[in-house]
Design an enzyme around this catalytic site. Structure first.
Site, PDB file in Angstrom:
ATOM      1  N   SER A 143       0.863  -1.174   0.000  1.00  0.00           N
ATOM      2  CA  SER A 143       0.000   0.000   0.000  1.00  0.00           C
ATOM      3  C   SER A 143       0.899   1.222   0.000  1.00  0.00           C
ATOM      4  O   SER A 143       1.693   1.426   0.920  1.00  0.00           O
ATOM      5  CB  SER A 143      -0.890   0.017   1.243  1.00  0.00           C
ATOM      6  OG  SER A 143      -1.310   1.340   1.475  1.00  0.00           O
ATOM      7  N   ASP A 185      -4.269   3.776  -2.314  1.00  0.00           N
ATOM      8  CA  ASP A 185      -5.369   4.140  -1.419  1.00  0.00           C
ATOM      9  C   ASP A 185      -5.855   5.554  -1.694  1.00  0.00           C
ATOM     10  O   ASP A 185      -5.221   6.526  -1.303  1.00  0.00           O
ATOM     11  CB  ASP A 185      -4.902   4.017   0.040  1.00  0.00           C
ATOM     12  CG  ASP A 185      -4.813   2.568   0.477  1.00  0.00           C
ATOM     13  OD1 ASP A 185      -5.813   1.837   0.294  1.00  0.00           O
ATOM     14  OD2 ASP A 185      -3.754   2.163   0.974  1.00  0.00           O
ATOM     15  N   MET A 194      -8.546   8.370  -1.002  1.00  0.00           N
ATOM     16  CA  MET A 194      -9.511   8.747   0.041  1.00  0.00           C
ATOM     17  C   MET A 194     -10.008  10.167  -0.192  1.00  0.00           C
ATOM     18  O   MET A 194      -9.229  11.049  -0.571  1.00  0.00           O
ATOM     19  CB  MET A 194      -8.852   8.670   1.418  1.00  0.00           C
ATOM     20  CG  MET A 194      -8.215   7.326   1.725  1.00  0.00           C
ATOM     21  SD  MET A 194      -7.673   7.239   3.433  1.00  0.00           S
ATOM     22  CE  MET A 194      -6.704   5.718   3.394  1.00  0.00           C
ATOM     23  N   HIS A 224      -7.769   1.545  -4.914  1.00  0.00           N
ATOM     24  CA  HIS A 224      -8.761   1.245  -3.873  1.00  0.00           C
ATOM     25  C   HIS A 224      -9.473   2.552  -3.546  1.00  0.00           C
ATOM     26  O   HIS A 224      -8.934   3.395  -2.838  1.00  0.00           O
ATOM     27  CB  HIS A 224      -8.023   0.668  -2.644  1.00  0.00           C
ATOM     28  CG  HIS A 224      -8.900   0.422  -1.469  1.00  0.00           C
ATOM     29  ND1 HIS A 224      -8.398   0.237  -0.186  1.00  0.00           N
ATOM     30  CD2 HIS A 224     -10.246   0.318  -1.361  1.00  0.00           C
ATOM     31  CE1 HIS A 224      -9.396   0.032   0.642  1.00  0.00           C
ATOM     32  NE2 HIS A 224     -10.530   0.094  -0.033  1.00  0.00           N
ATOM     33  N   MET A 279     -11.712   4.723  -1.747  1.00  0.00           N
ATOM     34  CA  MET A 279     -12.473   4.967  -0.517  1.00  0.00           C
ATOM     35  C   MET A 279     -13.105   6.336  -0.656  1.00  0.00           C
ATOM     36  O   MET A 279     -12.736   7.304   0.012  1.00  0.00           O
ATOM     37  CB  MET A 279     -11.536   4.869   0.697  1.00  0.00           C
ATOM     38  CG  MET A 279     -11.099   3.424   0.962  1.00  0.00           C
ATOM     39  SD  MET A 279      -9.651   3.328   2.025  1.00  0.00           S
ATOM     40  CE  MET A 279      -8.377   3.487   0.785  1.00  0.00           C
ATOM     41  N   MET A 294     -11.715  -5.781   3.952  1.00  0.00           N
ATOM     42  CA  MET A 294     -11.056  -4.867   4.888  1.00  0.00           C
ATOM     43  C   MET A 294     -10.948  -5.539   6.261  1.00  0.00           C
ATOM     44  O   MET A 294     -11.936  -6.005   6.821  1.00  0.00           O
ATOM     45  CB  MET A 294     -11.841  -3.566   5.028  1.00  0.00           C
ATOM     46  CG  MET A 294     -11.875  -2.690   3.785  1.00  0.00           C
ATOM     47  SD  MET A 294     -10.255  -2.313   3.081  1.00  0.00           S
ATOM     48  CE  MET A 294      -9.472  -1.433   4.439  1.00  0.00           C
ATOM     49  N   ASP A 352      -6.852  -6.400   3.313  1.00  0.00           N
ATOM     50  CA  ASP A 352      -6.242  -5.071   3.468  1.00  0.00           C
ATOM     51  C   ASP A 352      -6.405  -4.576   4.902  1.00  0.00           C
ATOM     52  O   ASP A 352      -7.523  -4.424   5.388  1.00  0.00           O
ATOM     53  CB  ASP A 352      -6.945  -4.106   2.494  1.00  0.00           C
ATOM     54  CG  ASP A 352      -6.313  -2.736   2.448  1.00  0.00           C
ATOM     55  OD1 ASP A 352      -5.250  -2.525   3.053  1.00  0.00           O
ATOM     56  OD2 ASP A 352      -6.914  -1.862   1.785  1.00  0.00           O
TER      57      ASP A 352
HETATM   58  C1  DX5 Z   1      -6.668   1.610   4.978  1.00  0.00           C
HETATM   59  C2  DX5 Z   1      -6.059   1.306   3.641  1.00  0.00           C
HETATM   60  C3  DX5 Z   1      -4.984   0.284   3.704  1.00  0.00           C
HETATM   61  C4  DX5 Z   1      -3.823   0.682   4.563  1.00  0.00           C
HETATM   62  C5  DX5 Z   1      -3.050  -0.536   4.956  1.00  0.00           C
HETATM   63  O1  DX5 Z   1      -7.729   2.477   4.790  1.00  0.00           O
HETATM   64  O2  DX5 Z   1      -7.049   0.840   2.755  1.00  0.00           O
HETATM   65  O3  DX5 Z   1      -4.561  -0.083   2.406  1.00  0.00           O
HETATM   66  O4  DX5 Z   1      -2.977   1.586   3.936  1.00  0.00           O
HETATM   67  O5  DX5 Z   1      -2.062  -0.135   5.831  1.00  0.00           O
HETATM   68  P1  DX5 Z   1      -1.529  -1.104   6.968  1.00  0.00           P
HETATM   69  O6  DX5 Z   1      -0.881  -2.270   6.274  1.00  0.00           O
HETATM   70  O7  DX5 Z   1      -0.572  -0.244   7.709  1.00  0.00           O
HETATM   71  O8  DX5 Z   1      -2.702  -1.523   7.807  1.00  0.00           O
HETATM   72 ZN    ZN Z   2      -6.372  -0.031   0.852  1.00  0.00          ZN
END
Ligand code: DX5
Ligand code: ZN
Length: 224
Positions: free
Chosen positions: A17, A44, A46, A75, A77, A146, A184
């Site tokens: 990630s 990621d 967001m 991904h 979000m 998740m 994830d």
């Molecule tokens: C959380 C993200 C993940 C996150 C994972 O919202 O979707 O991809 O970056 O990070 P770690 O491995 O640190 O939990």
């Molecule tokens: Zn993610």
């Protein structure tokens, strides 16, 4: 070989990630991730609305595309993924993963992802039941489970995830679906083995992999 695997001799994939990457040197950091055995890159995205955090969008994905030939999974979000599919496709990502909890209508959004020539992923939060994704499983390339509440890296893995992965694996076998199972959040050398045994194909890792003193060893610890 599956689209998410880089090495024929591996059974599962490691997807760093980039949330935990060095954004001042993305090119160098991505090269180091590739050298350490990353199979695909997890981006990621967001929006500060679907989750209480902001990251990056298509502009940074375009830059990442120029740094790597690995498959890129965006991904999303974000509350309205349907409004942003074209820019992510233009950025050159290979897969777009939307959340079943988002405000977009899921079926048409997935159909549009396919029209754009991209792999279709659907993600579900820890407190969302598998029933929510069941109607779409037959058409998915990726299910992203998740193991933490989305929004931030560095959170603790929820062990209830393992049952979800096992169920998805069994449903895939029984119904002959093609989706890859990705997990994830909170993945490290301690949590990975049970997730892999339950049938996961892709482990996303931010903090553990990116901050590891020896990333190649960290990648190996995330494979069966
Ligand atoms: C959380 C993200 C993940 C996150 C994972 O919202 O979707 O991809 O970056 O990070 P770690 O491995 O640190 O939990
Ligand atoms: Zn993610």
């Amino acid at each position: 070989m599956s689209w998410w695997l880089r090495h024929g001799d591996h059974k599962s994939a490691v997807a760093p990630s980039l949330l935990a990457a060095d954004f001042a040197d993305l090119r160098g950091d991505i090269a180091a991730m590739e050298a350490a055995g990353a199979d695909l890159l997890h981006l990621d995205v967001m929006d500060g609305h679907f989750v209480p955090n902001l990251t990056f969008g298509p502009v940074v994905c375009t830059a990442i595309r120029r740094c790597s030939d690995l498959p890129l999974d965006a991904h999303l979000m974000i509350s309205r993924p349907d409004r942003y599919l074209e820019p992510f496709a233009a950025a050159g990502v290979d897969a777009v993963t939307i959340h079943v909890e988002a405000d977009s209508e899921i079926a048409p959004t997935l159909a549009r992802i396919e029209q754009l020539g991209l792999k279709k992923g659907l993600s579900l939060n820890p407190d969302t039941a598998l029933a929510a994704v069941a109607p779409y499983l037959h058409e998915l390339d990726l299910v992203l489970v998740m193991a933490v509440q989305p929004g931030f890296g560095g959170q603790t893995f929820d062990p209830l995830t393992i049952d979800k992965v096992a169920c998805l694996n069994e449903m895939r076998r029984q119904q002959e679906h093609r989706y890859a199972i990705s997990v994830d959040g909170g993945i490290d050398a301690n949590t990975a083995p049970a997730v892999l045994k339950a049938g996961a194909d892709i482990l996303v890792s931010g903090t553990y992999f990116c901050r590891a003193p020896d990333r190649a060893a960290a990648a190996r610890s995330l494979r069966l």
